[in-house]
Design a protein around this motif. Structure first.
Motif, PDB file in Angstrom:
ATOM      1  N   GLY A   1     -12.634   4.403 -52.575  1.00  0.00           N
ATOM      2  CA  GLY A   1     -13.585   3.477 -52.697  1.00  0.00           C
ATOM      3  C   GLY A   1     -13.421   1.705 -52.123  1.00  0.00           C
ATOM      4  O   GLY A   1     -13.992   1.067 -52.131  1.00  0.00           O
ATOM      5  N   ILE A   2     -12.327   1.847 -51.296  1.00  0.00           N
ATOM      6  CA  ILE A   2     -12.176   0.433 -50.493  1.00  0.00           C
ATOM      7  C   ILE A   2     -13.200   0.601 -49.284  1.00  0.00           C
ATOM      8  O   ILE A   2     -13.007   1.451 -48.463  1.00  0.00           O
ATOM      9  CB  ILE A   2     -10.632   0.389 -49.963  1.00  0.00           C
ATOM     10  N   PRO A   3     -13.827  -0.348 -49.058  1.00  0.00           N
ATOM     11  CA  PRO A   3     -14.796  -0.364 -48.146  1.00  0.00           C
ATOM     12  C   PRO A   3     -14.024  -0.131 -46.734  1.00  0.00           C
ATOM     13  O   PRO A   3     -12.870  -1.032 -46.399  1.00  0.00           O
ATOM     14  CB  PRO A   3     -15.566  -1.709 -48.009  1.00  0.00           C
ATOM     15  N   PRO A   4     -14.489   0.476 -45.754  1.00  0.00           N
ATOM     16  CA  PRO A   4     -13.730   0.657 -44.295  1.00  0.00           C
ATOM     17  C   PRO A   4     -13.262  -0.438 -43.522  1.00  0.00           C
ATOM     18  O   PRO A   4     -12.297  -0.967 -42.988  1.00  0.00           O
ATOM     19  CB  PRO A   4     -14.622   1.654 -43.425  1.00  0.00           C
ATOM     20  N   GLU A   5     -14.369  -1.663 -43.777  1.00  0.00           N
ATOM     21  CA  GLU A   5     -14.182  -2.838 -43.126  1.00  0.00           C
ATOM     22  C   GLU A   5     -13.001  -3.824 -43.886  1.00  0.00           C
ATOM     23  O   GLU A   5     -12.542  -4.785 -43.305  1.00  0.00           O
ATOM     24  CB  GLU A   5     -15.403  -3.724 -43.084  1.00  0.00           C
ATOM     25  N   ASN A   6     -12.392  -3.435 -45.042  1.00  0.00           N
ATOM     26  CA  ASN A   6     -11.420  -4.198 -45.749  1.00  0.00           C
ATOM     27  C   ASN A   6     -10.098  -3.560 -45.592  1.00  0.00           C
ATOM     28  O   ASN A   6      -9.120  -3.923 -45.818  1.00  0.00           O
ATOM     29  CB  ASN A   6     -11.831  -3.860 -47.164  1.00  0.00           C
ATOM     30  N   ILE A   7     -10.161  -2.355 -44.561  1.00  0.00           N
ATOM     31  CA  ILE A   7      -8.910  -1.915 -44.359  1.00  0.00           C
ATOM     32  C   ILE A   7      -8.499  -2.239 -43.026  1.00  0.00           C
ATOM     33  O   ILE A   7      -9.344  -1.835 -42.021  1.00  0.00           O
ATOM     34  CB  ILE A   7      -8.932  -0.299 -44.443  1.00  0.00           C
ATOM     35  N   HIS A   8      -7.331  -2.819 -42.482  1.00  0.00           N
ATOM     36  CA  HIS A   8      -6.843  -3.186 -41.106  1.00  0.00           C
ATOM     37  C   HIS A   8      -5.503  -2.164 -40.943  1.00  0.00           C
ATOM     38  O   HIS A   8      -4.690  -2.122 -41.536  1.00  0.00           O
ATOM     39  CB  HIS A   8      -6.366  -4.594 -41.160  1.00  0.00           C
ATOM     40  N   VAL A   9      -5.691  -1.476 -39.799  1.00  0.00           N
ATOM     41  CA  VAL A   9      -4.594  -0.574 -39.192  1.00  0.00           C
ATOM     42  C   VAL A   9      -3.954  -0.992 -38.112  1.00  0.00           C
ATOM     43  O   VAL A   9      -4.546  -1.424 -36.900  1.00  0.00           O
ATOM     44  CB  VAL A   9      -5.259   0.748 -38.919  1.00  0.00           C
ATOM     45  N   SER A  10      -2.687  -0.934 -38.052  1.00  0.00           N
ATOM     46  CA  SER A  10      -1.697  -1.147 -37.014  1.00  0.00           C
ATOM     47  C   SER A  10      -1.956  -0.163 -35.858  1.00  0.00           C
ATOM     48  O   SER A  10      -1.696   0.988 -36.112  1.00  0.00           O
ATOM     49  CB  SER A  10      -0.146  -1.550 -37.281  1.00  0.00           C
ATOM     50  N   SER A  11      -1.886  -0.424 -34.780  1.00  0.00           N
ATOM     51  CA  SER A  11      -1.936   0.426 -33.757  1.00  0.00           C
ATOM     52  C   SER A  11      -0.379   0.738 -33.083  1.00  0.00           C
ATOM     53  O   SER A  11      -0.341   1.628 -32.192  1.00  0.00           O
ATOM     54  CB  SER A  11      -2.538  -0.063 -32.320  1.00  0.00           C
ATOM     55  N   CYS A  12       0.740   0.375 -33.752  1.00  0.00           N
ATOM     56  CA  CYS A  12       1.956   0.533 -33.407  1.00  0.00           C
ATOM     57  C   CYS A  12       2.588   1.784 -33.539  1.00  0.00           C
ATOM     58  O   CYS A  12       2.593   2.242 -34.938  1.00  0.00           O
ATOM     59  CB  CYS A  12       2.992  -0.670 -33.828  1.00  0.00           C
ATOM     60  N   CYS A  13       3.207   2.331 -32.734  1.00  0.00           N
ATOM     61  CA  CYS A  13       3.784   3.823 -33.258  1.00  0.00           C
ATOM     62  C   CYS A  13       5.392   3.295 -33.155  1.00  0.00           C
ATOM     63  O   CYS A  13       5.985   2.892 -32.079  1.00  0.00           O
ATOM     64  CB  CYS A  13       3.828   4.759 -32.152  1.00  0.00           C
TER      65      CYS A  13
END
Length: 270
Positions: free
Chosen positions: A229-241
């Motif tokens: 139920g967390i809105p997609p716009e509330n989730i921040h994802v790092s691109s770092c591997c």
């Protein structure tokens, strides 16, 4: 989308959160700026590794100083790749900071509603998850390797906050930190079978000709948080591997187990 984890000195900070909430400290350490040597060069924070404990503690002191906190505020866990989450009161601040035997046992997730507590978990490829609720000043972090992911430890954090803290999932913000990317993370059918039990409608992986899979572990956790139920716009994802970026990160898979640990950290200072 801009990278949410921005390098400041030797650490990666969740910049957008900290600019919006000046009393929040949240980020991920790198391998830079410490005193460890050899396989653990240089900012190894993992007291359970075979590195010199005095060097690790020196690294922890300098990390705390760089975040403008006191190491006595930090809380560490004995992580077991499961899904136990502990609510941490201020009375437990300092647990495990100088002695691994003093860590909070068998725990892969922390949260707190008290200022002056810095929650911290160790990583060397697994996915660091971060959670905040601005109104109640809730802060949390979780450790999601593939075992924690298929147990949906991130979703469990959301459910705990909803049930025990009165926070709707739609008001929670989450961040997914640096971890091994699908470029470097090959898994077998067993892992995919377990993942499909919690993500039946999605396939955050691609199949190789030899029957193995390249798994997008960060994306799997993002999808699980959206399911909760967390809105997609509330989730921040790092691109770092972590496996690709040897200059910045330790990597258990790349370094064949002989490596140090980075740490997540999050907490309100007041």
């Amino acid at each position: 989308m801009t990278e949410p984890f921005v390098q400041h000195g030797n650490q990666l900070l969740i910049d957008r959160w900290m600019k919006h909430l000046p009393d929040l400290s949240a980020g991920f350490t790198t391998r830079l700026g410490g005193v460890s040597t050899g396989h653990y060069e240089s900012n190894n924070l993992g007291l359970h590794t075979d590195d010199d404990p005095e060097r690790i503690i020196a690294n922890r002191y300098s990390t705390a100083s760089e975040t403008n906190t006191d190491l006595k505020q930090w809380v560490f866990a004995d992580q077991t790749h499961e899904d136990q989450i502990v609510k941490v009161p201020r009375a437990l601040a300092g647990s495990g900071s100088l002695d691994y035997d003093d860590t909070i046992k068998r725990t892969d997730g922390f949260y707190t509603d008290e200022p002056g507590v810095m929650l911290s978990l160790g990583f060397a490829d697994c996915v660091p998850l971060y959670f905040i609720h601005e109104g109640k000043k809730l802060a949390g972090t979780a450790h999601a390797g593939w075992k924690g992911t298929v147990r949906n430890i991130g979703g469990k954090m959301v459910r705990l906050w909803s049930e025990f803290e009165g926070v709707p999932a739609g008001e929670i913000y989450a961040a997914i930190g640096p971890s091994i990317g699908s470029c470097c993370y090959q898994v077998d059918q067993k892992v995919i079978d377990e993942l499909q039990k919690v993500l039946a409608d999605f396939e955050p992986y691609s199949k190789n000709e030899d029957g193995t899979y390249q798994l997008q572990l960060k994306e799997a956790n993002r999808l699980l948080l959206i399911q909760e139920g967390i809105p997609p716009e509330n989730i921040h994802v790092s691109s770092c591997c972590t496996s690709c970026s040897e200059e910045l990160f330790f990597s258990h898979r790349r370094d064949k187990g002989l490596t140090g640990r980075m740490h997540s950290f999050i907490g309100f200072t007041r």
